[in-house]
Design an enzyme around this catalytic site. Structure first.
Site, short mmCIF file in Angstrom:
data_model
loop_
_atom_site.label_atom_id
_atom_site.label_comp_id
_atom_site.label_asym_id
_atom_site.label_seq_id
_atom_site.Cartn_x
_atom_site.Cartn_y
_atom_site.Cartn_z
N ALA A 11 0.88 -1.18 0.08
CA ALA A 11 -0.08 -0.05 0.00
C ALA A 11 0.75 1.37 -0.09
O ALA A 11 0.71 2.15 0.65
CB ALA A 11 -0.77 0.00 1.23
N GLY A 12 2.08 1.14 -0.68
CA GLY A 12 2.91 2.29 -0.89
C GLY A 12 2.35 3.36 -1.90
O GLY A 12 1.14 3.24 -2.19
N PHE A 13 3.47 3.89 -2.62
CA PHE A 13 3.22 4.98 -3.58
C PHE A 13 2.33 4.23 -4.86
O PHE A 13 1.48 4.76 -5.17
CB PHE A 13 4.26 5.46 -3.97
CG PHE A 13 4.58 6.68 -3.17
CD1 PHE A 13 3.96 8.09 -3.14
CD2 PHE A 13 5.60 6.36 -1.99
CE1 PHE A 13 4.18 8.94 -1.93
CE2 PHE A 13 6.03 7.23 -1.16
CZ PHE A 13 5.45 8.50 -1.16
N GLY A 15 1.00 1.05 -4.79
CA GLY A 15 -0.12 0.33 -4.49
C GLY A 15 -1.35 1.18 -4.23
O GLY A 15 -2.51 0.87 -4.91
N ASP A 34 -0.99 -4.66 3.03
CA ASP A 34 0.39 -4.20 3.41
C ASP A 34 0.71 -4.79 4.77
O ASP A 34 -0.17 -5.04 5.61
CB ASP A 34 0.55 -2.69 3.52
CG ASP A 34 1.99 -2.03 3.34
OD1 ASP A 34 2.27 -1.61 2.13
OD2 ASP A 34 2.97 -2.56 4.19
N ASN A 96 14.04 -7.79 -2.39
CA ASN A 96 12.49 -7.85 -2.79
C ASN A 96 12.44 -9.34 -3.08
O ASN A 96 11.23 -9.83 -3.34
CB ASN A 96 12.32 -7.14 -4.24
CG ASN A 96 12.33 -5.66 -3.83
OD1 ASN A 96 12.05 -5.44 -2.65
ND2 ASN A 96 12.31 -4.80 -4.78
N VAL A 119 4.49 -5.84 -10.30
CA VAL A 119 5.06 -4.39 -10.52
C VAL A 119 6.30 -4.43 -9.85
O VAL A 119 7.25 -3.63 -10.20
CB VAL A 119 4.21 -3.40 -9.99
CG1 VAL A 119 4.70 -2.16 -10.24
CG2 VAL A 119 2.77 -3.57 -10.62
N ARG A 152 5.96 6.53 -21.43
CA ARG A 152 6.90 7.50 -21.42
C ARG A 152 7.53 7.89 -22.81
O ARG A 152 7.66 9.24 -23.12
CB ARG A 152 8.27 6.92 -20.93
CG ARG A 152 8.00 6.79 -19.29
CD ARG A 152 9.19 6.67 -18.58
NE ARG A 152 8.74 6.62 -17.04
CZ ARG A 152 9.21 5.67 -16.06
NH1 ARG A 152 9.97 4.75 -16.31
NH2 ARG A 152 8.79 6.05 -14.76
N HIS A 176 12.83 -4.65 -18.33
CA HIS A 176 12.49 -3.23 -17.93
C HIS A 176 13.95 -2.75 -17.10
O HIS A 176 13.98 -2.61 -15.99
CB HIS A 176 11.55 -3.54 -16.85
CG HIS A 176 11.03 -2.22 -16.24
ND1 HIS A 176 10.66 -0.99 -17.05
CD2 HIS A 176 10.84 -1.67 -15.06
CE1 HIS A 176 10.45 -0.08 -16.20
NE2 HIS A 176 10.67 -0.41 -15.05
N1 NAD Z 1 7.36 -2.36 -13.00
C1 NAD Z 1 7.58 -1.11 -12.91
O1 NAD Z 1 7.70 -0.26 -14.04
C2 NAD Z 1 7.77 -0.19 -11.62
C3 NAD Z 1 7.46 1.22 -11.63
C4 NAD Z 1 7.62 1.70 -10.37
C5 NAD Z 1 7.87 1.20 -9.35
N2 NAD Z 1 8.23 -0.25 -9.47
C6 NAD Z 1 8.40 -1.22 -8.06
O2 NAD Z 1 7.37 -1.20 -7.39
C7 NAD Z 1 7.68 -1.33 -6.01
C8 NAD Z 1 6.89 -0.51 -5.01
O3 NAD Z 1 7.39 0.59 -5.41
P1 NAD Z 1 6.68 1.96 -4.44
O4 NAD Z 1 7.13 3.26 -4.85
O5 NAD Z 1 5.02 1.86 -4.12
O6 NAD Z 1 7.36 1.64 -2.88
P2 NAD Z 1 6.77 2.12 -1.46
O7 NAD Z 1 7.87 2.07 -0.47
O8 NAD Z 1 5.98 3.35 -1.54
O9 NAD Z 1 5.71 0.88 -1.22
C9 NAD Z 1 6.04 -0.48 -0.98
C10 NAD Z 1 4.99 -1.21 0.19
O10 NAD Z 1 5.39 -2.46 0.38
C11 NAD Z 1 5.15 -2.84 1.38
N3 NAD Z 1 5.77 -4.27 1.89
C12 NAD Z 1 6.92 -4.66 1.96
N4 NAD Z 1 7.09 -5.93 2.30
C13 NAD Z 1 5.72 -6.26 2.01
C14 NAD Z 1 5.37 -7.55 2.34
N5 NAD Z 1 5.94 -8.84 2.65
N6 NAD Z 1 3.77 -7.75 2.09
C15 NAD Z 1 3.22 -6.78 1.77
N7 NAD Z 1 3.58 -5.47 1.68
C16 NAD Z 1 4.86 -5.34 1.89
C17 NAD Z 1 5.69 -1.80 2.16
O11 NAD Z 1 5.41 -1.83 3.59
C18 NAD Z 1 5.38 -0.47 1.41
O12 NAD Z 1 4.31 0.17 1.80
C19 NAD Z 1 9.26 -1.10 -5.87
O13 NAD Z 1 9.87 -2.50 -5.86
C20 NAD Z 1 9.42 -0.53 -7.34
O14 NAD Z 1 10.79 -0.56 -7.60
C21 NAD Z 1 8.01 -0.85 -10.46
#
Ligand code: NAD
Length: 309
Positions: A11-13, A15, A34, A96, A119, A152, A176
């Protein structure tokens, strides 16, 4: 016929923003999960409280456990750390990997019929890990990256030409990472080949900016990575699945001989519908495009080997 259920893990940015797009589009009910106490519950309640104002009808529930995610139709996995300035996506692999292993096994147990949209980065490697750990058929484990990377490229072309983003169509192949393979040859502006509208040097500059597009945002934000466009990309995939739209989108999928590649999750154009990956489209490539694809595949293979599965 009940409502569709979309669970979002993390539920971060990314999610929380995905929950926003999915609820607003009324794709179904949304469960935001989360490990942090209070964060998923608070964000979900806040989003649900926005629904009377914005006029969307979707239940949004936040949780710290998997019970509420039971029998989801689609699960979007965003749990895991994002990169910070100076980091590559590969630098996230070890931390991760542990998160994805634990998340995917619990998701698969609670929602054995779901389609997984991955993601978390490094994207191709985490999609591969999710495919192996879930035991799901390859059609039901799909990574989101190509939609973001093409968005993009489309945005940069629109800015350069001063035209609507809506009129730009493009495709992209590969992993990616900075070796991704944007395809100017498969890019048109309302059907007009890009090469008729921009000189090669300008196209090359936009391709380069696309390859480094993730880093550009990381360097601006400093505390994390992009989230509006990535979450929109994941929700576009969820919409294609839930509405059986059969869209042709670049997504990361398990390859078993397509493009001459085996046992790798890699970005290719697919037909996306209610069954997940309904077909993989093989493009005709020039020698130069093939060489770029091979380079990208080598770096994804190296990353997958790091999983030591
Ligand atoms: N595929 C893509 O194009 C792309 C683009 C942007 C970000 N991302 C990736 O997406 C991921 C999330 O990015 P974000 O900015 O939301 O990060 P964020 O830190 O804002 O959110 C990640 C969330 O995951 C939660 N989390 C950690 N371990 C967990 C678990 N075991 N169970 C449930 N929740 C858990 C954390 O508490 C946190 O709230 C990163 O790995 C980032 O690199 C991928």
């Amino acid at each position: 016929m009940g409502r569709k259920k979309i669970s979002i893990i993390g539920a971060g940015f990314v999610g929380a923003t995905a929950a926003h797009w999915a609820a607003e589009k009324e794709l179904g009910d949304v469960v935001l999960m989360d490990i942090l106490e209070g964060i998923p519950q608070g964000k979900a309640l806040d989003l649900f409280e926005a629904s009377p104002i914005e006029g969307f009808d979707a239940r949004v529930v936040g949780t710290k456990g998997y019970e509420e995610t039971k029998d989801s139709d689609v699960v979007i996995v965003t749990s895991g750390v994002p990169r910070k300035p100076g980091m590559s996506r590969e630098d996230l692999l070890d931390i991760n990997k542990k998160i994805i292993e634990s998340v995917v096994s619990q998701v698969a147990e609670k929602s054995p019929k779901a389609i997984l949209i991955m993601v978390t980065n490094p994207l191709d490697t985490m999609t591969y890990l999710a495919y192996k750990k879930s035991g799901f058929p390859k059609e039901r484990v799909i990574g989101m990256a190509g939609i973001l990377d093409t968005a993009r490229f489309r945005a940069f072309i629109a800015l350069e030409l001063g035209v609507s983003v809506e009129d730009i169509q493009t495709l992209l192949l590969g992993g990616h990472g900075d070796e991704m393979v944007p395809l100017p040859r498969y890019t048109t502006v309302s059907g007009i080949p890009l090469s008729q509208l921009l000189p090669k040097e300008t196209i090359d500059r936009l391709v380069d900016r696309t390859r480094k597009g993730g880093g550009e945002i990381v360097n601006l934000l400093k505390t994390g990575s992009a989230f509006y466009a990535p979450s929109a990309g994941a929700v576009q995939m969820a919409e294609a699945i839930l509405k059986d739209k059969k869209r042709i989108l670049p997504c990361c999928v398990y390859l078993d001989g397509e493009y001459g590649l085996k046992d790798i999750c890699f970005g290719v154009p697919i037909k996306l519908g209610t069954k997940g990956v309904e077909s993989i489209i093989e493009l005709q490539l020039t020698q130069e495009e093939k060489a770029l694809l091979t380079k990208s595949a080598e770096s994804v293979k190296k990353s997958i080997a790091e999983l030591k599965l």
